[in-house]
Design a protein around this motif. Structure first.
Motif, short mmCIF file in Angstrom:
data_model
loop_
_atom_site.label_atom_id
_atom_site.label_comp_id
_atom_site.label_asym_id
_atom_site.label_seq_id
_atom_site.Cartn_x
_atom_site.Cartn_y
_atom_site.Cartn_z
N TYR A 294 5.29 28.24 10.87
CA TYR A 294 6.04 27.36 9.97
C TYR A 294 5.28 26.09 9.61
N ASN A 295 4.15 25.85 10.31
CA ASN A 295 3.46 24.56 10.18
C ASN A 295 4.47 23.44 10.43
N ASP A 296 5.21 23.59 11.51
CA ASP A 296 6.33 22.72 11.84
C ASP A 296 5.84 21.31 12.22
N PRO A 297 6.31 20.26 11.52
CA PRO A 297 5.87 18.90 11.83
C PRO A 297 6.19 18.45 13.26
N ARG A 298 7.16 19.10 13.89
CA ARG A 298 7.54 18.70 15.24
C ARG A 298 6.50 19.10 16.29
N MET A 299 5.57 19.95 15.92
CA MET A 299 4.53 20.36 16.87
C MET A 299 3.72 19.16 17.36
N GLN A 300 3.52 18.19 16.49
CA GLN A 300 2.71 17.04 16.87
C GLN A 300 3.41 16.17 17.92
N VAL A 301 4.73 16.30 18.02
CA VAL A 301 5.49 15.58 19.04
C VAL A 301 5.59 16.40 20.32
N TYR A 302 5.74 17.70 20.16
CA TYR A 302 5.90 18.59 21.30
C TYR A 302 4.59 18.87 22.04
N PHE A 303 3.48 19.00 21.29
CA PHE A 303 2.25 19.50 21.88
C PHE A 303 1.04 18.70 21.44
N THR A 304 -0.06 18.89 22.17
CA THR A 304 -1.35 18.36 21.77
C THR A 304 -2.17 19.50 21.18
N THR A 305 -3.13 19.17 20.35
CA THR A 305 -4.05 20.21 19.90
C THR A 305 -4.94 20.60 21.08
N SER A 306 -5.50 21.78 21.02
CA SER A 306 -6.23 22.30 22.17
C SER A 306 -7.67 21.80 22.21
N ASP A 307 -8.23 21.80 23.40
CA ASP A 307 -9.66 21.53 23.55
C ASP A 307 -10.46 22.80 23.32
N GLN A 308 -9.81 23.94 23.48
CA GLN A 308 -10.49 25.22 23.29
C GLN A 308 -10.86 25.44 21.83
N VAL A 309 -9.90 25.17 20.94
CA VAL A 309 -10.14 25.26 19.51
C VAL A 309 -9.74 23.91 18.92
N PRO A 310 -10.63 22.96 18.86
CA PRO A 310 -10.30 21.60 18.45
C PRO A 310 -9.54 21.55 17.12
N GLY A 311 -8.49 20.76 17.11
CA GLY A 311 -7.71 20.58 15.90
C GLY A 311 -6.62 21.62 15.71
N GLU A 312 -6.57 22.64 16.57
CA GLU A 312 -5.56 23.68 16.46
C GLU A 312 -4.67 23.71 17.69
N TYR A 313 -3.45 24.19 17.48
CA TYR A 313 -2.53 24.38 18.59
C TYR A 313 -2.69 25.79 19.12
#
Length: 525
Positions: A294-313
């Motif tokens: 969904y490219n849900d805007p709430r992801m930025q509050v719930y989670f951090t982007t990964s170190d495995q794939v920088p910039g992605e959840y």
């Protein structure tokens, strides 16, 4: 504290194992410098004191390790929210259910919350019923999660000193919960109508600050949740209780500030301990698939982007092939709602809008139509998290869950299963509409995994990726997942005869695959 005798703990009101329950109880636990009972009565402190432990243990807020084994390694996983990066082998994630983990949820409920509830009941019932009513609402909040997890539970026999403390069936327990809410709502409403000043202000650890009217709204909202839970097994009672909740003079939660959130004396969210101190919890693959799709805007509050794939959840697949813990540790951790916020949500306004939307879909009088209430639920979630972008999100009729790709262990890859868009479609079937409602409710309720697990069992939504390594020995099917938690060893050791009454009221063997009373394998409509 590890409890081996729930009967004894109930009698002793859940005292810490440091002192235990002994014949020298009064002497050992007397503090010569403490307040006398007469002094404590001046401000009702002898009634207020037990509420502190109750607030701490309803959602197993403290300590963090207990939350991990009681909730994060059960409901959070089975509800599709979190997964530890590691923990291969026979355990809850692979449906080989671990008593060493699951007994701590029972312990928190009975020797922490309910033991202290009994203290309040003994000191206030029939004398200071404002406190008894408030404690009763917390009791229902606590025991409905116990019933949803185990099925039959100790309810009507709480506090008895019988040789065998008998169980109520889940159906009986739900009936008692509705009656308890009747009492609490009537008692507090009477006091609001009389203009009575709250006696609970300085002990209420929620954002309500002792406001009796808000507590009534909370109780009504809790009733609505319970009513929807039983919709398949007793639709007439479900409708009656749901409409009672919405039509009560103060109604249910409608604005974000109505959400029940514990903030006072919360040093950190308990999930932060397992995620950041132990590195034992990460975003699930289901969260990545659905919210990422969904490219849900709430992801930025719930989670951090990964170190495995920088910039992605990047999420971790529950019950997948994980290998060494360090392999998936660089995947997405939890964002500011866990890392920074010092609050624990018991029930939020967005959930209530989604419950009303489902009720309206079923033809109940919910004070609005399903579409309007559905959109209000999404807006309430965005408002609570202050993310912005709700209007565009609600209107999107293209995006849906995406396939899951594990960049370090491709055997965990999986095709998207919960393929439904966000935008409401009046032409869609009731089944599709329900899937939309429950999917958005699932997103908005994070991180209350016990509620997510209950909804998934009741409706089948959102659809979750199946586990890859089922080690239950046939007790739990991969298709349907864990349906309940087996009774814990503390009851087998400490209340064996009472436990027999609980087992007799199950719909099958005492395993994780047996369905509870409201969990029937039947169509949603």
């Amino acid at each position: 504290m590890k409890t081996n005798n729930i009967k004894k703990s109930l009698i002793c009101f859940g005292l810490l194992a440091l002192v235990g329950c002994t014949d020298n109880f009064e002497k050992i636990n007397s503090n010569p410098d403490a307040f006398t009972q007469d002094e404590l009565k001046q401000d009702f402190n002898y009634i207020k004191g037990p509420f502190t432990t109750m607030f701490d243990n309803v959602m197993v807020n403290v300590p963090g390790w207990k939350y991990q084994v009681a909730i994060d390694l059960s409901g959070n996983n089975w509800g599709g929210y979190t997964t530890p990066p590691g923990f291969d082998g026979a355990n809850n994630l692979s449906y080989a259910l671990s008593d060493n983990w699951n007994l701590w949820g029972w312990e928190a409920i009975y020797t922490q919350v309910m033991a202290n509830y009994l203290k309040v009941e003994a000191a206030s019932k029939g004398k200071y019923d404002e406190f008894y009513a408030l404690a009763t609402i917390i009791k229902v909040q606590t025991l409905h999660k116990a019933a949803d997890s185990w099925g039959p539970i100790v309810y009507s026999k709480l506090g008895t000193t019988d040789a065998a403390i008998g169980y109520d069936s889940q159906e009986e327990a739900y009936g008692l919960m509705f009656k308890d809410l009747d009492f609490a709502v009537a008692e507090l409403t009477k006091r609001v109508d009389a203009g009575e000043k709250s006696s609970f202000t300085n002990i209420d650890r929620s954002t309500y600050e002792g406001d009796y009217k808000k507590w009534v709204i909370y109780a009504n909202s809790l009733r609505l949740r319970l009513a929807m839970r039983i919709v398949k097994v007793n639709p007439a009672l479900a409708k009656e209780e749901a409409e009672k909740a919405v039509s009560q003079k103060f109604g249910v939660m409608k604005v974000v500030s109505d959400s029940f959130i514990v903030t006072k004396n919360v040093s950190q969210h308990p999930l932060k301990v397992s995620a950041y101190e132990y590195n034992d919890s990460r975003m699930s693959a289901d969260m990545e698939s659905i919210m990422g799709g969904y490219n849900d805007p709430r992801m930025q509050v719930y989670f951090t982007t990964s170190d495995q794939v920088p910039g992605e959840y990047k999420g971790v697949r529950t019950g997948g092939n994980q290998g060494d813990k360090t392999i998936h540790m660089p995947f997405s951790n939890f964002g500011k709602i866990i890392r920074d916020d010092k609050r624990v949500v018991w029930l939020n306004t967005s959930e209530i809008y989604f419950l009303r939307a489902e009720g309206a879909l079923r033809g109940w009088n919910m004070g609005g139509d399903a579409e309007t209430l559905y959109k209000a639920g999404i807006n309430a979630s965005f408002d609570l998290l202050a993310t912005g972008g709700a209007a565009d999100y609600i209107a999107d009729n293209v995006k849906m869950a995406k396939d899951y790709v594990d960049p370090v262990a491709p055997s965990n890859n999986g095709l998207a299963v919960n393929k439904v868009t966000v935008a409401w479609d009046n032409a869609a079937s009731n089944e599709v509409k329900l899937q939309k409602i429950i999917t958005q409710k699932w997103i908005a309720n994070f991180p209350d995994g016990m509620e997510a697990w209950a909804d998934h069992r009741r409706t089948g939504y959102p659809k979750l990726l199946p586990i890859l390594n089922n080690q239950s020995g046939g007790a739990v099917t991969t298709e349907f997942g864990v349906r309940r938690i087996p009774f814990v060893s503390s009851e087998k050791d400490g209340n064996p005869e009472g436990l027999k009454t609980g087992i007799a009221k199950l719909n099958g063997p005492d395993t994780g695959g047996t369905r509870n009373w409201w969990d029937v394998n039947a169509p949603n409509f």
